[in-house]
Scaffold this motif. Structure first.
Motif, PDB file in Angstrom:
ATOM      1  N   GLU A  13       7.967   1.289  12.908  1.00 38.22           N
ATOM      2  CA  GLU A  13       7.718  -0.093  12.490  1.00 38.22           C
ATOM      3  C   GLU A  13       6.994  -0.061  11.148  1.00 38.22           C
ATOM      4  O   GLU A  13       6.101   0.768  10.940  1.00 38.22           O
ATOM      5  CB  GLU A  13       6.857  -0.823  13.524  1.00 38.22           C
ATOM      6  N   VAL A  14       7.387  -0.957  10.242  1.00 37.21           N
ATOM      7  CA  VAL A  14       6.797  -1.006   8.907  1.00 37.21           C
ATOM      8  C   VAL A  14       6.097  -2.344   8.728  1.00 37.21           C
ATOM      9  O   VAL A  14       6.702  -3.406   8.906  1.00 37.21           O
ATOM     10  CB  VAL A  14       7.859  -0.809   7.805  1.00 37.21           C
ATOM     11  N   SER A  63       0.560   6.664   4.879  1.00 36.58           N
ATOM     12  CA  SER A  63       0.095   5.751   5.927  1.00 36.58           C
ATOM     13  C   SER A  63      -1.021   6.398   6.736  1.00 36.58           C
ATOM     14  O   SER A  63      -2.004   5.732   7.096  1.00 36.58           O
ATOM     15  CB  SER A  63       1.255   5.358   6.840  1.00 36.58           C
ATOM     16  N   GLU A  64      -0.890   7.693   7.036  1.00 36.69           N
ATOM     17  CA  GLU A  64      -1.937   8.404   7.762  1.00 36.69           C
ATOM     18  C   GLU A  64      -3.226   8.471   6.940  1.00 36.69           C
ATOM     19  O   GLU A  64      -4.326   8.301   7.478  1.00 36.69           O
ATOM     20  CB  GLU A  64      -1.469   9.819   8.109  1.00 36.69           C
ATOM     21  N   LEU A  84       0.824  -1.212   0.000  1.00 39.10           N
ATOM     22  CA  LEU A  84       0.000   0.000   0.000  1.00 39.10           C
ATOM     23  C   LEU A  84       0.856   1.258   0.000  1.00 39.10           C
ATOM     24  O   LEU A  84       0.460   2.281  -0.545  1.00 39.10           O
ATOM     25  CB  LEU A  84      -0.924  -0.003   1.224  1.00 39.10           C
ATOM     26  N   VAL A  85       2.013   1.182   0.639  1.00 39.60           N
ATOM     27  CA  VAL A  85       2.916   2.328   0.712  1.00 39.60           C
ATOM     28  C   VAL A  85       4.293   1.882   0.229  1.00 39.60           C
ATOM     29  O   VAL A  85       4.979   1.132   0.920  1.00 39.60           O
ATOM     30  CB  VAL A  85       3.012   2.882   2.155  1.00 39.60           C
ATOM     31  N   PRO A  86       4.717   2.326  -0.949  1.00 39.62           N
ATOM     32  CA  PRO A  86       6.014   1.902  -1.490  1.00 39.62           C
ATOM     33  C   PRO A  86       7.176   2.317  -0.592  1.00 39.62           C
ATOM     34  O   PRO A  86       7.199   3.429  -0.057  1.00 39.62           O
ATOM     35  CB  PRO A  86       6.085   2.615  -2.841  1.00 39.62           C
ATOM     36  N   GLU A  87       8.132   1.442  -0.462  1.00 39.21           N
ATOM     37  CA  GLU A  87       9.248   1.700   0.432  1.00 39.21           C
ATOM     38  C   GLU A  87      10.351   2.533  -0.213  1.00 39.21           C
ATOM     39  O   GLU A  87      11.326   2.894   0.453  1.00 39.21           O
ATOM     40  CB  GLU A  87       9.816   0.367   0.944  1.00 39.21           C
ATOM     41  N   ASN A 126       4.251   2.791  10.959  1.00 42.07           N
ATOM     42  CA  ASN A 126       3.701   3.089  12.277  1.00 42.07           C
ATOM     43  C   ASN A 126       4.754   3.783  13.139  1.00 42.07           C
ATOM     44  O   ASN A 126       5.928   3.395  13.134  1.00 42.07           O
ATOM     45  CB  ASN A 126       3.260   1.808  12.979  1.00 42.07           C
ATOM     46  N   LEU A 127       4.315   4.793  13.882  1.00 40.25           N
ATOM     47  CA  LEU A 127       5.169   5.460  14.862  1.00 40.25           C
ATOM     48  C   LEU A 127       4.723   5.013  16.242  1.00 40.25           C
ATOM     49  O   LEU A 127       3.566   5.222  16.635  1.00 40.25           O
ATOM     50  CB  LEU A 127       5.048   6.982  14.729  1.00 40.25           C
TER      51      LEU A 127
END
Length: 416
Positions: free
Chosen positions: A360-361, A56-57, A42-45, A368-369
């Motif tokens: 964390e990914v 992510s938010e 969903l979120v490319p690294e 995530n924070l």
């Protein structure tokens, strides 16, 4: 599903397909190598951390009013913290998903008459002014008059807001005679931007003096000369249980409160006149605080503790929101020339600590924070007494916007 939410999903899927395609390597014979089964990205690294967190938010909170885990639309300061970073991302990348996210928030929260949903001026809550900064942005981008009406409404609150005997804004009407470090961030950057845009002559001069007064009052009453840190709150009346009977200050240094104050300084200085005599004082406040933050930075991790000066004490922990706020403020302070270059290393060490210990990914790329203090305050019901035990036992959660917003802004500063 809203149009903005749909566009966000389409963008995330498109980026995901590109990312997956780039990983579809071929062997020497030209045949596609079978791929391992993976969860959809969903979120490319391969994006920078600022975008990875912003996307992510948006994934976690498809509507910006949901930030801070709201279940129905509510005007709150936390939305402005994250959206400030997302606005900067739109300006940098031009990706419409970011602007659409902000615009839909504005359309939901400000009606065609310029009335702000759920906002009640009579409560005189300085927190409610903060998200007004996003209305400046929307007004500039759209020209819609409703945003200017809403901006002027929030500015009117400051005219009538209750104050201490010397003119410092109370944190809230329900917290009489109290100034909190948090309130400097909630009110003053908005006040400064409004003054720079719309005020002239004597009106502007009076406003700049008033803004400077807020900082000088908090420095006068909350600064601890020994450490260079500032106490979370000050009660002029000395009536609160948490207030020292001699000084009126709360008993401890809380990193997020100090973070709010540091961000207030660097953001107000964006607008504060170069020739105003108080400008050098404000730069001085920032330098003194920066020196104290460098002193209390955890040497191993680069982060800062929940109770700033008590690293290593039982139950104290390395806290994400205060750390990200310090990193942003120090990095911006260096970039703008308010702080010596040496603080860039302090900021970078802190940022690496966030990446190493607090990020964390997930398998799908969502970031995530962790280790964010959910909330902390003084007084109220149930009563918050400001003790060490109080601060270290407040709820800790991941992805609180008071951490993710400053993380985005810190990431953008260090991307530069």
């Amino acid at each position: 599903m809203t149009f903005t939410h749909l566009k966000a999903i389409i963008l995330l899927l498109a980026l995901s397909l590109i990312s997956c395609g780039q990983r579809n390597k071929k062997d020497s014979g030209g045949e596609a190598v079978p791929q391992k089964t993976e969860k959809q990205q969903l979120v490319p690294e391969d994006l920078k951390w600022s975008e990875r967190m912003a996307l992510s938010e948006i994934h976690r909170f498809p509507e910006a009013w949901q930030l801070d885990f709201h279940r129905k639309p509510k005007w709150s300061y936390t939305q402005g913290v994250v959206l400030k970073g997302i606005a900067a991302l739109y300006d940098k990348t031009g990706k419409e998903v970011y602007f659409d996210y902000i615009k839909e928030f504005g359309d939901t929260m400000v009606n065609p008459k310029g009335e702000i949903l759920t906002y009640d001026m009579a409560k005189y809550n300085i927190d409610m002014v903060n998200t007004g900064k996003i209305l400046f942005y929307l007004y500039d981008k759209t020209g819609e008059e409703k945003y200017l009406v809403a901006i002027r409404t929030l500015r009117e609150q400051l005219d009538a807001h209750p104050r201490t005997s010397k003119g410092g804004f109370w944190h809230k009407k329900i917290y009489p005679w109290q100034m909190w470090l948090d309130g400097l961030y909630m009110g003053q950057p908005f006040y400064a931007e409004y003054t720079g845009r719309f005020s002239e002559g004597d009106e502007a001069g009076k406003a700049w003096n008033d803004i400077a007064l807020q900082f000088s009052e908090i420095q006068k009453h909350s600064l601890d000369e020994e450490t260079g840190l500032l106490y979370h709150g000050w009660d002029e009346s000395r009536e609160q249980q948490w207030a020292d009977r001699k000084t009126g200050t709360s008993p401890h240094f809380w990193s997020r409160a100090l973070g709010w104050y540091a961000m207030a300084l660097v953001d107000v200085l964006d607008y504060f006149p170069e020739d105003h005599p108080s400008r050098k004082d404000m730069v001085g406040y920032l330098n003194r605080l920066a020196a104290a933050l460098a002193e209390y930075q955890d040497k191993e991790s680069g982060l800062w503790y929940q109770v700033t000066d008590m690293g290593g004490k039982e139950d104290n922990y390395l806290e994400a929101s205060g750390s990200c706020m310090f990193i942003y403020s120090l990095a911006k302070g260096v970039r703008k020339g308010y702080l010596p270059e040496s603080y860039s290393e302090v900021a970078r060490k802190g940022y690496q600590g966030v990446l190493d210990r607090l990020i964390e990914v997930e398998d799908n790329g969502v970031v995530n924070l962790t280790q964010v203090c959910a909330v902390a305050g003084l007084g109220g019901n149930p009563y918050r007494d400001g003790t060490y035990e109080y601060y270290v036992n407040e709820k800790i959660r991941s992805n609180d916007p008071k951490g993710t917003g400053p993380f985005i802004m810190a990431s953008l500063e260090l991307d530069r």
